[in-house]
Design an enzyme around this catalytic site. Structure first.
Site, PDB file in Angstrom:
ATOM      1  N   HIS A  30       0.882  -1.163   0.000  1.00  0.00           N
ATOM      2  CA  HIS A  30       0.000   0.000   0.000  1.00  0.00           C
ATOM      3  C   HIS A  30       0.924   1.218   0.000  1.00  0.00           C
ATOM      4  O   HIS A  30       2.013   1.164   0.587  1.00  0.00           O
ATOM      5  CB  HIS A  30      -0.846   0.094   1.276  1.00  0.00           C
ATOM      6  CG  HIS A  30      -1.747  -1.065   1.534  1.00  0.00           C
ATOM      7  ND1 HIS A  30      -1.333  -2.218   2.155  1.00  0.00           N
ATOM      8  CD2 HIS A  30      -3.070  -1.242   1.281  1.00  0.00           C
ATOM      9  CE1 HIS A  30      -2.353  -3.049   2.265  1.00  0.00           C
ATOM     10  NE2 HIS A  30      -3.418  -2.487   1.744  1.00  0.00           N
ATOM     11  N   ASP A  62       2.389   1.728   3.331  1.00  0.00           N
ATOM     12  CA  ASP A  62       3.300   0.706   3.872  1.00  0.00           C
ATOM     13  C   ASP A  62       4.726   1.140   3.565  1.00  0.00           C
ATOM     14  O   ASP A  62       5.651   0.878   4.331  1.00  0.00           O
ATOM     15  CB  ASP A  62       3.107  -0.655   3.201  1.00  0.00           C
ATOM     16  CG  ASP A  62       1.736  -1.252   3.427  1.00  0.00           C
ATOM     17  OD1 ASP A  62       1.065  -0.857   4.389  1.00  0.00           O
ATOM     18  OD2 ASP A  62       1.340  -2.117   2.624  1.00  0.00           O
ATOM     19  N   MET A 107       2.378  -5.770  -7.742  1.00  0.00           N
ATOM     20  CA  MET A 107       1.062  -5.196  -7.417  1.00  0.00           C
ATOM     21  C   MET A 107       1.223  -4.056  -6.434  1.00  0.00           C
ATOM     22  O   MET A 107       2.086  -4.083  -5.564  1.00  0.00           O
ATOM     23  CB  MET A 107       0.171  -6.289  -6.808  1.00  0.00           C
ATOM     24  CG  MET A 107      -1.225  -5.851  -6.408  1.00  0.00           C
ATOM     25  SD  MET A 107      -1.332  -5.200  -4.731  1.00  0.00           S
ATOM     26  CE  MET A 107      -2.025  -6.595  -3.849  1.00  0.00           C
ATOM     27  N   GLU A 163     -11.377  -6.157  -4.755  1.00  0.00           N
ATOM     28  CA  GLU A 163     -11.365  -7.174  -3.699  1.00  0.00           C
ATOM     29  C   GLU A 163     -12.583  -6.996  -2.788  1.00  0.00           C
ATOM     30  O   GLU A 163     -12.722  -5.974  -2.114  1.00  0.00           O
ATOM     31  CB  GLU A 163     -10.060  -7.039  -2.905  1.00  0.00           C
ATOM     32  CG  GLU A 163      -9.936  -8.009  -1.759  1.00  0.00           C
ATOM     33  CD  GLU A 163      -8.595  -7.884  -1.042  1.00  0.00           C
ATOM     34  OE1 GLU A 163      -7.631  -7.316  -1.615  1.00  0.00           O
ATOM     35  OE2 GLU A 163      -8.520  -8.343   0.101  1.00  0.00           O
ATOM     36  N   LYS A 165     -15.212  -7.900   0.391  1.00  0.00           N
ATOM     37  CA  LYS A 165     -15.193  -8.391   1.779  1.00  0.00           C
ATOM     38  C   LYS A 165     -16.550  -8.038   2.381  1.00  0.00           C
ATOM     39  O   LYS A 165     -17.063  -6.943   2.128  1.00  0.00           O
ATOM     40  CB  LYS A 165     -14.055  -7.706   2.551  1.00  0.00           C
ATOM     41  CG  LYS A 165     -13.793  -8.302   3.920  1.00  0.00           C
ATOM     42  CD  LYS A 165     -12.575  -7.647   4.583  1.00  0.00           C
ATOM     43  CE  LYS A 165     -12.247  -8.312   5.904  1.00  0.00           C
ATOM     44  NZ  LYS A 165     -11.099  -7.701   6.589  1.00  0.00           N
ATOM     45  N   GLU A 221     -10.521 -13.053  -2.179  1.00  0.00           N
ATOM     46  CA  GLU A 221      -9.718 -13.492  -1.025  1.00  0.00           C
ATOM     47  C   GLU A 221     -10.475 -14.585  -0.282  1.00  0.00           C
ATOM     48  O   GLU A 221     -11.632 -14.417   0.103  1.00  0.00           O
ATOM     49  CB  GLU A 221      -9.427 -12.317  -0.084  1.00  0.00           C
ATOM     50  CG  GLU A 221      -8.746 -12.777   1.198  1.00  0.00           C
ATOM     51  CD  GLU A 221      -8.112 -11.650   1.997  1.00  0.00           C
ATOM     52  OE1 GLU A 221      -7.558 -10.723   1.384  1.00  0.00           O
ATOM     53  OE2 GLU A 221      -8.171 -11.721   3.242  1.00  0.00           O
ATOM     54  N   HIS A 224     -12.184 -13.784   3.087  1.00  0.00           N
ATOM     55  CA  HIS A 224     -13.341 -12.890   3.012  1.00  0.00           C
ATOM     56  C   HIS A 224     -14.606 -13.656   2.665  1.00  0.00           C
ATOM     57  O   HIS A 224     -15.667 -13.433   3.265  1.00  0.00           O
ATOM     58  CB  HIS A 224     -13.096 -11.792   1.974  1.00  0.00           C
ATOM     59  CG  HIS A 224     -11.959 -10.884   2.320  1.00  0.00           C
ATOM     60  ND1 HIS A 224     -11.554  -9.861   1.505  1.00  0.00           N
ATOM     61  CD2 HIS A 224     -11.143 -10.855   3.403  1.00  0.00           C
ATOM     62  CE1 HIS A 224     -10.529  -9.223   2.068  1.00  0.00           C
ATOM     63  NE2 HIS A 224     -10.258  -9.820   3.215  1.00  0.00           N
ATOM     64  N   ASP A 276      -5.952 -13.428  -3.494  1.00  0.00           N
ATOM     65  CA  ASP A 276      -5.427 -13.321  -2.131  1.00  0.00           C
ATOM     66  C   ASP A 276      -5.655 -14.649  -1.420  1.00  0.00           C
ATOM     67  O   ASP A 276      -6.793 -15.023  -1.116  1.00  0.00           O
ATOM     68  CB  ASP A 276      -6.144 -12.200  -1.358  1.00  0.00           C
ATOM     69  CG  ASP A 276      -5.525 -10.827  -1.603  1.00  0.00           C
ATOM     70  OD1 ASP A 276      -4.624 -10.730  -2.458  1.00  0.00           O
ATOM     71  OD2 ASP A 276      -5.943  -9.858  -0.942  1.00  0.00           O
ATOM     72  N   ASP A 285     -12.042 -11.636  10.953  1.00  0.00           N
ATOM     73  CA  ASP A 285     -10.994 -11.724   9.931  1.00  0.00           C
ATOM     74  C   ASP A 285      -9.699 -12.254  10.539  1.00  0.00           C
ATOM     75  O   ASP A 285      -9.007 -11.538  11.252  1.00  0.00           O
ATOM     76  CB  ASP A 285     -10.799 -10.312   9.368  1.00  0.00           C
ATOM     77  CG  ASP A 285      -9.815 -10.272   8.228  1.00  0.00           C
ATOM     78  OD1 ASP A 285      -9.454 -11.336   7.703  1.00  0.00           O
ATOM     79  OD2 ASP A 285      -9.408  -9.152   7.866  1.00  0.00           O
ATOM     80  N   ASP A 336      -7.053 -14.100   8.817  1.00  0.00           N
ATOM     81  CA  ASP A 336      -5.848 -14.022   7.971  1.00  0.00           C
ATOM     82  C   ASP A 336      -4.810 -15.085   8.306  1.00  0.00           C
ATOM     83  O   ASP A 336      -3.620 -14.797   8.412  1.00  0.00           O
ATOM     84  CB  ASP A 336      -5.201 -12.629   8.086  1.00  0.00           C
ATOM     85  CG  ASP A 336      -5.947 -11.577   7.291  1.00  0.00           C
ATOM     86  OD1 ASP A 336      -6.671 -11.940   6.341  1.00  0.00           O
ATOM     87  OD2 ASP A 336      -5.811 -10.387   7.612  1.00  0.00           O
ATOM     88  N   ASP A 347      -2.208 -13.153   1.427  1.00  0.00           N
ATOM     89  CA  ASP A 347      -2.679 -12.004   2.212  1.00  0.00           C
ATOM     90  C   ASP A 347      -3.025 -12.481   3.620  1.00  0.00           C
ATOM     91  O   ASP A 347      -4.186 -12.567   4.007  1.00  0.00           O
ATOM     92  CB  ASP A 347      -3.902 -11.365   1.537  1.00  0.00           C
ATOM     93  CG  ASP A 347      -4.096  -9.942   2.020  1.00  0.00           C
ATOM     94  OD1 ASP A 347      -3.141  -9.381   2.577  1.00  0.00           O
ATOM     95  OD2 ASP A 347      -5.203  -9.398   1.861  1.00  0.00           O
TER      96      ASP A 347
HETATM   97  C1  GLO Z   1      -8.193  -6.881   4.355  1.00  0.00           C
HETATM   98  C2  GLO Z   1      -7.755  -6.985   2.962  1.00  0.00           C
HETATM   99  C3  GLO Z   1      -6.513  -6.170   2.642  1.00  0.00           C
HETATM  100  C4  GLO Z   1      -6.325  -5.991   1.150  1.00  0.00           C
HETATM  101  C5  GLO Z   1      -5.237  -5.011   0.861  1.00  0.00           C
HETATM  102  C6  GLO Z   1      -4.943  -4.933  -0.607  1.00  0.00           C
HETATM  103  O1  GLO Z   1      -8.881  -7.737   4.862  1.00  0.00           O
HETATM  104  O2  GLO Z   1      -7.559  -8.316   2.642  1.00  0.00           O
HETATM  105  O3  GLO Z   1      -5.392  -6.781   3.205  1.00  0.00           O
HETATM  106  O4  GLO Z   1      -6.064  -7.204   0.533  1.00  0.00           O
HETATM  107  O5  GLO Z   1      -5.606  -3.755   1.323  1.00  0.00           O
HETATM  108  O6  GLO Z   1      -5.661  -3.936  -1.202  1.00  0.00           O
HETATM  109 NI    NI Z   2      -6.785  -9.035   0.849  1.00  0.00          NI
HETATM  110 NI    NI Z   3      -8.388  -9.711   4.017  1.00  0.00          NI
HETATM  111 NI    NI Z   4      -7.704  -9.646   6.430  1.00  0.00          NI
END
Ligand code: GLO
Ligand code: NI
Ligand code: NI
Ligand code: NI
Length: 387
Positions: free
Chosen positions: A55, A58, A89, A182, A184, A218, A221, A246, A256, A258, A288
């Protein structure tokens, strides 16, 4: 090692994933925060990684001076050179700063919406500086806790306006980006718009440049929403819209989490890899996810190695599945062919329609044809467990 990953596998991690310091809503970080260049070096110690994604913030903190930003970029570029890692990316942090507390593209404040678009334009430039060709949009704050606060139809229109603007900007600046949306269902918002991958597949068709837009599904998600991830990815693949993926894991219905890819849902992970292998997906595979809060950075490396190893092992299992004589025999048995029947319905014509109306089907006999699905499913279990 037959499961050793190679850069050609296109496995990627994020500055925010391996660099995750282990904070959660109830406790602060358990690992020291690493500079971007240090995170790249950590990944460089893990053989087989293709690249590292980021990002904007980041890499460059939101309040960095120009001099600070230049130094960070210099160090980061050096670390990339040393390790050979790519930046395939890039994405925008449109969720952390308080300005986005009520959304970015869908904020109720026109000035915040404009600021969000500006922030993406700048972040696209930053990604392009490092060679990124995929641009991910995760609308983490695009949503509501109460529908009293925002008109959900207006929200869709605002989102479309922002994306149309940014598509044209990418074209004008010749960035060559492909956008990947993406979905969620919730977290951090109570409800997030475009809650599942399928929503974005529909949304894309309403854009000015649908050809440059696809999705970034993802696993965690869709599992949070209790959905079958494999089916969501299949819909994207079939539409030619799987631009990025992801990979991670998650208990169904939980917050969430991960988790490391493959660590919870062995069977869904197997069928996901099978889908990607069978349909020759050759795009980026981004993990991710992040290591347990208990891990130190050595264990974070184990987490990164494990993510790729699991994928490679599942790939191997998929090959076994595809050449297993008994399984393939069962698959042939259950996929019953009939030239005559197929010809009738594969293409509409008046004569086919009339012939179909006249054809007699023995409903009872058809229902009795065996489907040994228990046997087939057990063979998958045996294969996965190596029995
Ligand atoms: C959060 C998302 C986040 C995205 C990231 C990429 O749950 O998964 O990690 O993947 O911001 O845009
Ligand atoms: Ni993600
Ligand atoms: Ni995520
Ligand atoms: Ni997440």
């Amino acid at each position: 090692d037959p499961f050793a990953p190679k850069p050609a596998d296109k496995f990627t991690f994020g500055l925010w994933t391996v660099g995750n310091p282990g904070a959660d809503p109830f406790g602060g970080p358990t690992r020291e925060k690493l500079e971007p260049a240090k995170i790249v070096e950590l990944l460089g110690d893990v053989p087989g990684v293709h690249g590292v994604n980021f990002h904007d913030n980041d890499l460059i903190p939101i309040d960095a001076t120009d001099a600070e930003a230049n130094q960070i970029k210099k160090d980061f570029r050096k670390a990339l050179k040393r390790t050979g890692l790519k930046v395939p990316m890039a994405t925008t942090d449109l969720f952390r700063d308080p300005v986005f507390k009520d959304g970015a593209f869908t904020s109720n404040d026109a000035e915040i919406r404009a600021y969000a678009v500006q922030k993406v334009m700048r972040a696209m430039e930053l990604g392009a500086e490092f060679g990124a060709k995929t641009y991910v949009f995760w609308g983490g704050r695009e949503g509501a806790e109460s529908d009293a606060t925002k008109d959900p139809v207006v929200a869709i229109k605002r989102m479309r306006e922002a994306i149309d603007f940014l598509c044209q900007y990418s074209i004008d600046r010749k960035f060559g980006y492909r956008f990947a949306f993406e979905a969620k269902p919730n977290e951090p918002r109570g409800h997030i718009y475009n809650a599942v991958t399928g929503s974005y597949l529909a949304f894309i068709q309403t854009l000015k440049h649908p050809e440059m837009c696809g999705v970034n599904p993802e696993m965690a998600h869709e599992h949070m929403a209790g959905l079958n991830f494999v089916h969501q990815v299949a819909a994207a693949l079939e539409a030619g819209k799987l631009f990025h993926i992801d990979l991670n894991d998650q208990e169904f219905g939980r917050f969430d989490q991960d988790y490391r890819f493959g660590s919870i849902s062995y069977k869904h992970s197997f069928f996901l890899v099978k889908l990607l292998v069978d349909y020759k997906y050759d795009g980026l595979k981004h993990f991710d996810s992040h290591a347990f809060r208990q891990s130190n950075y050595d264990d974070v490396k184990a987490f990164a190695r494990g993510s790729m190893r699991t994928y490679k092992i599942l790939e191997h299992k998929v090959k076994q599945f595809n050449k297993d004589k008994d399984i393939q025999k069962l698959l042939r048995q259950i996929n019953r062919k009939s030239k005559a029947a197929e010809q009738l319905v594969s293409k509409y014509s008046k004569s086919n329609a009339n012939a179909l109306l006249e054809r007699e089907f023995d409903r009872k006999k058809l229902a009795e044809r065996p489907l040994p699905y228990e046997e087939l499913d057990q063979r998958v279990f045996d294969l996965m467990m190596g029995v």
